[in-house]
Write a protein that holds these residues in place. Structure first.
Motif, mmCIF file in Angstrom:
data_model
loop_
_atom_site.group_PDB
_atom_site.id
_atom_site.type_symbol
_atom_site.label_atom_id
_atom_site.label_comp_id
_atom_site.label_asym_id
_atom_site.label_seq_id
_atom_site.Cartn_x
_atom_site.Cartn_y
_atom_site.Cartn_z
ATOM 1 N N SER A 179 58.929 -39.428 -48.343
ATOM 2 C CA SER A 179 60.001 -39.101 -47.412
ATOM 3 C C SER A 179 60.663 -40.360 -46.874
ATOM 4 N N LEU A 180 61.982 -40.375 -46.849
ATOM 5 C CA LEU A 180 62.722 -41.495 -46.281
ATOM 6 C C LEU A 180 62.360 -41.718 -44.819
ATOM 7 N N ASP A 181 61.978 -40.682 -44.127
ATOM 8 C CA ASP A 181 61.651 -40.792 -42.706
ATOM 9 C C ASP A 181 60.423 -41.661 -42.451
ATOM 10 N N LYS A 182 59.630 -41.936 -43.494
ATOM 11 C CA LYS A 182 58.422 -42.770 -43.351
ATOM 12 C C LYS A 182 58.678 -44.229 -43.738
ATOM 13 N N LEU A 183 59.924 -44.563 -44.099
ATOM 14 C CA LEU A 183 60.251 -45.917 -44.559
ATOM 15 C C LEU A 183 60.427 -46.875 -43.381
ATOM 16 N N VAL A 184 59.967 -48.113 -43.555
ATOM 17 C CA VAL A 184 60.184 -49.197 -42.594
ATOM 18 C C VAL A 184 60.718 -50.398 -43.362
ATOM 19 N N MET A 185 61.785 -51.029 -42.831
ATOM 20 C CA MET A 185 62.385 -52.181 -43.504
ATOM 21 C C MET A 185 62.675 -53.295 -42.498
#
Length: 253
Positions: A54-60
């Motif tokens: 899920s994109l909601d779990k991405l950190v950058m």
């Protein structure tokens, strides 16, 4: 959305997004200069959802060509995922021990480093442009991890050094050459070309050396010799000053 998945255990998903001309902004993963922000978010979603992520779990990170590495916690989930401005500030490296937290970085010629150590649950991602390399971001990141997290067996860390500008195409003038030479261990990765009076540097090889100097065995370091300048499935700032970027992500599932 086309991606390349790096060889890894089933518990680790590590991948690089590739240029794809029939996608928004040719598959661009970078939001900062994107004209089609919604299209880039769709690219990110498609790349991750193909692996059940899920994109909601991405950190950058915001990526400032620094030598700073940040430990990501669950409170950081979603930072930088849908807006560049919410990414981790003044930072070019991320790591976490939290299962399901996706770490991502962006490149278009710079060296991406994805790494993991199964027993401790460590996963991480580093953006090492030439400025980051001469600041020894990879070495500093692993030294930081060793000091702060003694449970990590550094000799068990596996590293994937992803697509980047090749030595053939990474042509520099005296200032960059001198910065690499000053490291004291990069000479084997530097050559001089009389015809152009320029130096050519293998940035991937220097990053690999930094990983070794931190205690990671050479056999655990996997360099993917795929030149971003020479391959049509890549974005290369050196070639055409593109604002498009590859995404490189890693997660423990």
């Amino acid at each position: 959305m086309t991606t390349f998945r790096y060889p890894s255990p089933d518990s680790i998903i590590a991948l690089t997004s590739l240029r794809q001309v029939d996608q928004p902004e040719e598959g661009n993963f970078g939001l900062r200069q994107a004209k089609d922000q919604a299209g880039v978010i769709a690219n990110r979603q498609a790349a991750l959802e193909a692996y059940g992520l899920s994109l909601d779990k991405l950190v950058m990170p915001q990526q400032t060509h620094s030598a700073h590495c940040y430990q990501v916690g669950r409170e950081d989930i979603g930072r930088g995922a849908r807006s560049a401005e919410t990414g981790i500030a003044d930072c070019d490296g991320l790591y976490t021990f939290d299962k399901g937290v996706i770490l991502g970085i962006l490149t278009a010629d710079c060296v991406p480093v994805l790494f993991y150590e199964e027993a401790s649950g460590l996963v991480g991602a580093i953006h090492s442009g030439w400025r980051g390399t001469v600041q020894e971001i990879s070495r500093k990141a692993f030294d930081q991890i060793k000091e702060a997290h003694p449970q990590v067996a550094i000799d068990q860390v596996q590293v994937h050094i992803g697509p980047a500008l090749s030595q053939e195409k990474f042509e520099v003038q005296a200032d960059a050459y001198q910065a690499f030479q000053a490291l004291g261990y990069a000479d084997d990765a530097i050559s001089y070309r009389e015809t152009s009076q320029r130096w050519h540097i293998d940035n991937q090889a220097v990053v690999a050396k930094q990983c070794q100097l931190s205690g990671i065995p050479a056999a655990n370091i996997h360099i993917h010799h795929h030149c971003t300048y020479q391959n049509p499935d890549s974005f290369s700032y050196r070639q055409n000053q593109t604002s498009y970027r590859h995404g490189h992500v890693i997660v423990r599932v």
